[in-house]
Design an enzyme around this catalytic site. Structure first.
Site, PDB file in Angstrom:
ATOM      1  N   LYS A   1       0.900 -11.814  -6.027  1.00 31.85           N
ATOM      2  CA  LYS A   1       1.273 -11.362  -4.826  1.00 31.85           C
ATOM      3  C   LYS A   1       2.351 -12.305  -4.208  1.00 31.85           C
ATOM      4  O   LYS A   1       1.822 -13.619  -4.215  1.00 31.85           O
ATOM      5  CB  LYS A   1      -0.060 -11.236  -3.826  1.00 31.85           C
TER       6      LYS A   1
ATOM      7  N   SER B   1      -2.544  -4.703   2.309  1.00 33.72           N
ATOM      8  CA  SER B   1      -1.362  -5.000   2.188  1.00 33.72           C
ATOM      9  C   SER B   1      -0.904  -5.312   0.709  1.00 33.72           C
ATOM     10  O   SER B   1       0.232  -5.526   0.286  1.00 33.72           O
ATOM     11  CB  SER B   1      -1.145  -6.455   2.909  1.00 33.72           C
TER      12      SER B   1
ATOM     13  N   SER C   1      -7.286  -6.446   2.247  1.00 38.20           N
ATOM     14  CA  SER C   1      -5.978  -6.131   1.336  1.00 38.20           C
ATOM     15  C   SER C   1      -6.114  -6.216  -0.104  1.00 38.20           C
ATOM     16  O   SER C   1      -5.006  -5.974  -0.878  1.00 38.20           O
ATOM     17  CB  SER C   1      -4.956  -7.159   1.781  1.00 38.20           C
TER      18      SER C   1
HETATM   19  N1  GLN Z   1      -4.852  -3.928   6.912  1.00 37.65           N
HETATM   20  C1  GLN Z   1      -5.503  -4.960   7.545  1.00 37.65           C
HETATM   21  C2  GLN Z   1      -4.426  -5.742   8.222  1.00 37.65           C
HETATM   22  O1  GLN Z   1      -3.408  -4.872   8.688  1.00 37.65           O
HETATM   23  C3  GLN Z   1      -5.889  -5.984   6.492  1.00 37.65           C
HETATM   24  C4  GLN Z   1      -4.763  -6.938   5.819  1.00 37.65           C
HETATM   25  C5  GLN Z   1      -4.972  -8.028   4.816  1.00 37.65           C
HETATM   26  O2  GLN Z   1      -6.100  -7.817   4.304  1.00 37.65           O
HETATM   27  N2  GLN Z   1      -4.164  -8.999   4.731  1.00 37.65           N
HETATM   28  O3  GLN Z   1      -4.515  -6.649   8.899  1.00 37.65           O
END
Ligand code: GLN
Length: 497
Positions: free
Chosen positions: A91, A166, A190
């Site tokens: 990532k 994400s 994410s």
């Molecule tokens: N979807 C969640 C957010 O927007 C989680 C994001 C993540 O785990 N980095 O914060």
């Protein structure tokens, strides 16, 4: 259905094998790491124009790392790790000295880090070639990769749909056979959420067990790197590569890594006798997609048939997790992202001699950050300001404690908790971009775990009968008991065959 984009549609069978199988072939010298790495690079070249899982592909660096592994093995050296020679997708939020690290933001376009993240370093030391850096929502904020400044990732199951976020890039790469292993980060879901939407496995390890050194911070008290793959065993093998104490991370915990590989191997016998599984009442409700709930109930029945005792568990404060998370996270974001000031890293915009330093900073941040990142910085700054701090931030921290207590109470009765990973299967790209609240709601089931700092997994639990798309089963284990995820996960996986 676009089968040619799924791993089964790969033209080279090396890209359909599990990481454990590939490691076996490489270590016994039936194939070379170079061949395996090249096969995945070819697959990326063939499908990534449509999927966009990668922001950067490091062809030369990956092949060089692979050749190095081959040379050592040919010289009779023992493999550097159980996964030596098996390539991986990283990532783009972990720093790498040989490839740009952008966190999918314009703010860091082309940014080269002077050092490797600890996770990156461990991957290299394990002899794992890095294929490239994967797409994500900007600074890991989002649930669909649509907040990437470089365009969204498309789900290999249906290119018009999101692969989640994400870390949509990492999970899509696995589903499409572009990589057998990938690394994600999980601040609110994410890793688990994209895993669910792509029919792959993703684990959010216990907070403090995987180093955050060199991980670009989103919300430091929640962020945690973790392994993803197509099977539970592969995920466990990668977990053991990246976990462990790190003196460079002040929140890193100095204790032995949970025996996750052993647990995955033991679980593969499918026997769950003596295991108490709690079904979280708050996430077993009408209002979620019927096909998801149907798959979830079938999963619970399967766990029962494998010998598990099923207990309903009440976690009343989970209903407040969303509100607490979306206050705590922006507060931490507003502080963490202050470092992107146009002076120290990446982008500097509007520095044409007419503006003061303050004006250049403001101009750079206006140009460099996307709308969701700005929204959270503004919200967090507001919530932390004098007069509002107690009402918002402190209150959210109290809710966080209540959620941790709900978990603690639940684990007095059961060994592990289960729920659907997401309320629906993959939604269409564009469907939620104009409604941030709708997007936040998609994280409902994954957030409580991060707030409590515990360990979670999402793994495939079939296709929804109404949409034909993958459904994820979420497992939630107490802190430092990550091995329970793998024991139960491997058993469930075995039971599905
Ligand atoms: N979807 C969640 C957010 O927007 C989680 C994001 C993540 O785990 N980095 O914060």
């Amino acid at each position: 259905m676009t089968d040619k984009y799924l791993v089964e549609g790969s033209e080279n069978e090396l890209t359909t094998k599990t990481a454990a199988e590939l490691a076996g072939l490489i270590h016994s010298r039936e194939v070379t790491s170079r061949e395996v790495t090249q096969a995945h690079l070819d697959r990326i070249a063939a499908v990534d124009g449509d999927i966009h899982a990668f922001l950067h592909v490091g062809q030369e660096e990956a092949l060089k790392a692979a050749e190095d592994v081959d040379k050592r093995l040919d010289a009779g050296e023992a493999p550097a790790s159980a996964l030596a020679g098996v390539p991986l997708a990283l990532k783009d939020v972990f720093t790498t000295t040989d490839a740009p690290t952008t966190a999918a933001s314009k703010m860091l376009e082309g940014y080269m880090s002077p050092y490797d993240a600890t996770v990156t370093k461990k991957i290299r030391e394990a002899g794992i070639p890095i294929l490239g850096k994967t797409n994500m929502d900007e600074f890991a904020m989002g649930s669909s990769t649509e907040n990437s400044a470089y365009g969204p990732t498309h789900n290999p199951w249906d290119l018009e749909r999101t692969a989640g976020g994400s870390g949509g890039g990492s999970s899509a790469a696995l589903a499409a056979g572009q990589a057998p292993l990938a690394i994600g980060t999980d601040t609110g879901g994410s890793i688990r959420q994209p895993a669910a939407l792509t029919n792959t496995v993703g684990v959010k390890p216990t907070y403090g067990t995987v180093s955050r050194y060199g991980l670009i911070a989103c919300a430091s008290s929640l962020d945690q790197g973790g392994p993803t793959a197509r099977t539970v065993l592969d995920t466990a093998l990668l977990h053991e590569v990246i976990a462990g104490h790190d003196a460079f991370d002040a929140t890193s915990v100095d204790r032995p890594v949970a025996p996750v590989v052993q647990a995955a191997r033991e679980g593969a016998n499918g026997d769950l006798k003596g295991v108490k599984v709690g079904v979280v009442k708050q996430f077993d409700r009408e209002g979620y997609q019927p096909g998801v709930m149907e798959a979830f109930h079938a999963a619970v029945d399967q766990l029962r048939s494998q010998g598990a005792e099923i207990v309903e568990v009440d976690c009343p404060h989970f209903d407040d997790a969303l509100a607490a998370y979306y206050l705590i996270l922006p507060c931490e974001v507003s502080s963490n992202l202050a470092r992107f000031d146009g002076m120290r890293y990446g982008l500097r915009a509007g520095d044409d001699g007419t503006r003061s330093a303050d004006e250049v900073m403001a101009y750079t941040r206006a140009q460099g950050f996307g709308p969701e990142v700005k929204r959270r910085i503004i919200l967090g700054t507001y919530a932390l300001s004098v007069g509002y701090y107690d009402a918002y931030y402190l209150q959210a921290q109290r809710v966080r404690t209540l959620i941790a207590q709900d978990f603690a109470k639940a684990y007095e009765k059961v060994d592990i908790l289960v729920s659907p990973t997401t309320p629906t299967t993959a939604f269409k790209l564009g469907e939620k971009v104009t409604d941030p609240l709708e997007m936040y709601n998609f994280d409902l089931c994954t957030l409580p775990l991060n707030l409590a700092g515990l360990a979670g997994m999402s793994l495939p639990s079939g296709l929804a009968s109404d949409t034909g798309l993958p459904v994820g089963l979420q497992l939630m284990a107490p802190a430092f008991q990550d091995d329970r995820l793998y024991r139960v996960g491997a058993a469930f996986e075995a039971g599905r065959k």
